[in-house]
Design an enzyme around this catalytic site. Structure first.
Site, short mmCIF file in Angstrom:
data_model
loop_
_atom_site.label_atom_id
_atom_site.label_comp_id
_atom_site.label_asym_id
_atom_site.label_seq_id
_atom_site.Cartn_x
_atom_site.Cartn_y
_atom_site.Cartn_z
CG HIS A 154 -8.22 0.74 -2.49
ND1 HIS A 154 -8.28 2.08 -2.17
CD2 HIS A 154 -6.85 0.35 -2.11
CE1 HIS A 154 -7.19 2.43 -1.36
NE2 HIS A 154 -6.35 1.59 -1.36
CD GLU A 155 -5.98 -3.00 -0.87
OE1 GLU A 155 -4.60 -2.94 -1.25
OE2 GLU A 155 -6.28 -2.29 0.08
CG HIS A 158 -2.54 -0.58 -3.86
ND1 HIS A 158 -1.97 0.68 -3.86
CD2 HIS A 158 -3.36 -0.30 -2.95
CE1 HIS A 158 -2.22 1.44 -2.94
NE2 HIS A 158 -3.17 0.99 -2.09
NI NI Z 1 -4.30 1.37 -0.53
#
Ligand code: NI
Length: 183
Positions: A154-155, A158
């Protein structure tokens, strides 16, 4: 504990859809302080007393870009047991291998930049091995699994300008869910 002064961008901010830049070393004093602040913020968001006091949504991970800075840095705070925490500071990460198996978070992924209810699942690798640098620029590899593996992916998204909502099929938000294991 004092709440650090951190502003988290909302998903509408175009910056969140940009690619973050590779980090060079040594880090500035400001960057080291900012990393500490991000860790403190996440920790406090996971402690009920502070979460209530400061009206914080609990978060496990935070990428630099969410605080308005396009650098390839993210932090994760994992609660081990009653108020003991494990911190991860990950700089310039690359996924070097991953499991075949894919998983998804049954209750849905969350993100401190996404302040609305989201329907749907995000398939993630159950295990990933990541090559990265620590706060002093020393290279290391780390293998993570289950919820921490999801958080890492998830990171890393980003850092590439991708939000978890971008990975959900709008027409069919639970597409192929039988192919993946729920966690
Ligand atoms: Ni996030």
């Amino acid at each position: 504990m004092k709440l650090p002064n951190i502003t988290i961008l909302d998903e509408k901010e175009p910056l969140l859809h940009q690619t973050s830049a590779k980090v060079t070393f040594p880090l500035s004093k400001e960057d080291k302080k900012h990393i500490e602040d991000m860790l403190t913020y996440l920790k406090m968001s996971q402690i009920e007393e502070y979460a209530e006091k400061y009206d914080l949504r609990a978060g496990m991970g935070l990428a630099y870009v969410q605080t308005g800075i396009l650098k390839r840095i993210f932090v994760i705070v994992e609660e081990l047991e009653n108020h003991t925490f494990k911190n991860y500071v990950i700089i310039n990460p690359e996924i070097i291998s991953h499991s075949e198996e894919q998983i998804y978070v049954g209750e849905g992924e969350g993100c401190l930049s996404v302040n609305r209810e989201i329907e749907g699942i995000v398939p993630r690798y159950a295990r990933v091995t990541i090559k990265a640098q620590d706060i002093d620029g020393n290279p290391f590899t780390i293998r993570v699994r289950e919820d921490i593996s999801v958080a890492f992916q998830h990171e890393i998204d980003h850092l590439n300008g991708i939000l978890f909502v971008d990975r959900i099929n709008k027409q069919n938000p639970y597409q192929n869910m039988e192919k993946y294991r729920e966690i």
